[in-house]
Enzyme design. Structure first.
Site, PDB file in Angstrom:
ATOM      1  CE1 TYR A 135      30.232  35.879  50.371  1.00 59.18           C
ATOM      2  CE2 TYR A 135      31.977  34.252  50.183  1.00 59.18           C
ATOM      3  CZ  TYR A 135      30.651  34.590  50.109  1.00 59.18           C
ATOM      4  OH  TYR A 135      29.737  33.632  49.761  1.00 59.18           O
ATOM      5  CE  LYS A 187      15.853  43.613  52.204  1.00 59.06           C
ATOM      6  NZ  LYS A 187      14.570  43.093  51.668  1.00 59.06           N
TER       7      LYS A 187
HETATM    8  C1  IPM Z   1      30.977  29.777  45.606  1.00 56.98           C
HETATM    9  C2  IPM Z   1      31.127  29.055  46.915  1.00 56.98           C
HETATM   10  C3  IPM Z   1      32.110  29.808  47.801  1.00 56.98           C
HETATM   11  C4  IPM Z   1      31.559  31.204  48.004  1.00 56.98           C
HETATM   12  C5  IPM Z   1      32.421  29.119  49.138  1.00 56.98           C
HETATM   13  C6  IPM Z   1      32.939  27.719  48.952  1.00 56.98           C
HETATM   14  C7  IPM Z   1      33.360  29.939  49.995  1.00 56.98           C
HETATM   15  O1  IPM Z   1      29.902  28.890  47.534  1.00 56.98           O
HETATM   16  O2  IPM Z   1      31.979  29.888  44.868  1.00 56.98           O
HETATM   17  O3  IPM Z   1      29.882  30.232  45.301  1.00 56.98           O
HETATM   18  O4  IPM Z   1      30.770  31.419  48.944  1.00 56.98           O
HETATM   19  O5  IPM Z   1      31.920  32.080  47.242  1.00 56.98           O
END
Ligand code: IPM
Ligand code: MN
Length: 350
Positions: A135, A187
């Site tokens: 992320y 993993k």
């Molecule tokens: C969650 C959602 C988000 C994530 C998206 C909307 C970016 O899927 O809160 O789990 O991937 O964290």
């Protein structure tokens, strides 16, 4: 006086937030919780109108709040990534909400697709790292759109980020005082750099918690065990993307997206509470989405703000509502409207 920022955002977000706030108001009244709501018009519609996603001025104001209550993010007319990164992830990263707390708890009266499993088997919590991993948004593309295109997306794992989330998980296992166990999900057999860091950190921090059982597990096997033996889990700590994936699975075994709540926590800063379901655009305005997840998120927020009595009352009311059988199967076809579900929970606050 708690200052709570309300971000209903997209799709069904506003509908479920309305019900969460309805229940919150009743619990606050009963338990003498003083709070003030400040609502912000952000999300896909605003972006399409003005080109703005989350202006710095709003970030600045949010930083002055005690908590953020969020509905859902995602708009069919906005390209993927714009709102996810510019809004949801900007909030999580910007306020360094490094813990994404996702309880997987099957309440009595809720149907699970798992055969022969009941509430006593499904009661654990996933502690998802919330600021790093895939992320982090590091990487790039070369020769985009050509046959020679190259794309690189890097998983970022820092010692500090790994250590603080693992420590949080150990502390939580102590506080829960259930199986006193933490399972670290990775993993490491393939991601031999980043997840090696995770394993070593887990082992090192674990030495400070001799009273807590410690397990390592691979993420693929965990998907199998969540289904086959959910009773094996107490506290699960994992990386950002694995946490994203396994908590959708977790949501299913606890009765569906309609009940799965989460908290994005910065223990020293501004935390944010939201249902884990998305904006479900095709149901927008239909008054059919189950608001229980959003209501539970409001309960978690009260708990986090130190209003434990109000938080517990909200969870108890949810449990009574679910046990009453009056909420149907919690799906969009349940025949129970979003508003009726919220009214029922609100009426059961004791
Ligand atoms: C969650 C959602 C988000 C994530 C998206 C909307 C970016 O899927 O809160 O789990 O991937 O964290
Ligand atoms: Mn997700």
């Amino acid at each position: 006086m708690h200052k709570i920022a309300v971000l209903p955002c997209d799709g069904v977000g506003p509908e479920v937030v309305t019900e969460g706030l309805k229940v919150l108001a009743v619990a606050a009244e009963k338990y003498n919780v003083k709070y003030e709501l400040v609502e912000y018009d952000i999300g896909g519609d605003r972006y399409l109108r003005t080109g703005e996603v989350l202006p710095d001025s709003v970030m600045e104001e949010l930083s002055q709040c005690d908590a953020i209550y969020l509905g859902a993010v995602g708009h069919p007319d906005v390209p993927p990534g714009v709102l996810e990164q510019g809004l949801l992830l900007k909030l999580r990263f910007g306020f360094d909400q490094y813990v994404n707390l996702r309880p997987i708890k099957l309440y009595p009266g809720v149907a699970t697709p798992l055969k022969d499993k009941g509430p006593e088997d499904i009661d654990f919590i996933v502690v998802r790292e919330n600021t790093e991993g895939f992320y982090a948004g590091t990487g790039g593309q070369l020769k985009r759109g050509t046959p020679d295109e190259v794309a690189i997306q890097t998983g970022v794992y820092t010692r500090k980020g790994t250590e603080r989330i693992i420590r949080y998980a150990f502390e939580l296992a102590r506080k829960r005082d259930k199986a006193k166990q933490v399972t670290c999900v990775d993993k490491a057999n393939v991601l031999t750099y980043g997840h090696d860091l995770w394993r070593r950190t887990f082992a090192e921090v674990g030495e400070e918690y001799p009273d807590i059982k410690q397990e390592n597990a691979f993420v693929d096997a965990v998907c199998m065990w969540f289904v086959k033996n959910p009773e094996w889990f107490d506290v699960v700590v994992t990386t950002n993307m694995f946490g994203d994936i396994i908590t959708d699975l977790g949501a299913m075994i606890q009765g569906g997206m309609g009940v799965a709540a989460s908290g994005n926590i910065n223990p020293e800063g501004v935390s944010m509470f939201e249902p884990i379901h998305g904006s479900a655009p095709k149901y927008t305005g239909n008054n059919v989405i189950c608001p229980i997840a959003a209501i539970c998120a409001a309960g978690m927020m009260m708990e986090h703000l130190g209003e434990t009595a109000a938080g517990a009352a909200i969870e108890k009311a949810v449990i009574s509502a679910l046990a009453s059988g009056k909420l149907g199967d919690l799906s969009t076809r349940s025949g129970v409207s979003t508003t009726e579900a919220g009214d029922l929970v609100a009426s059961l606050i004791e």
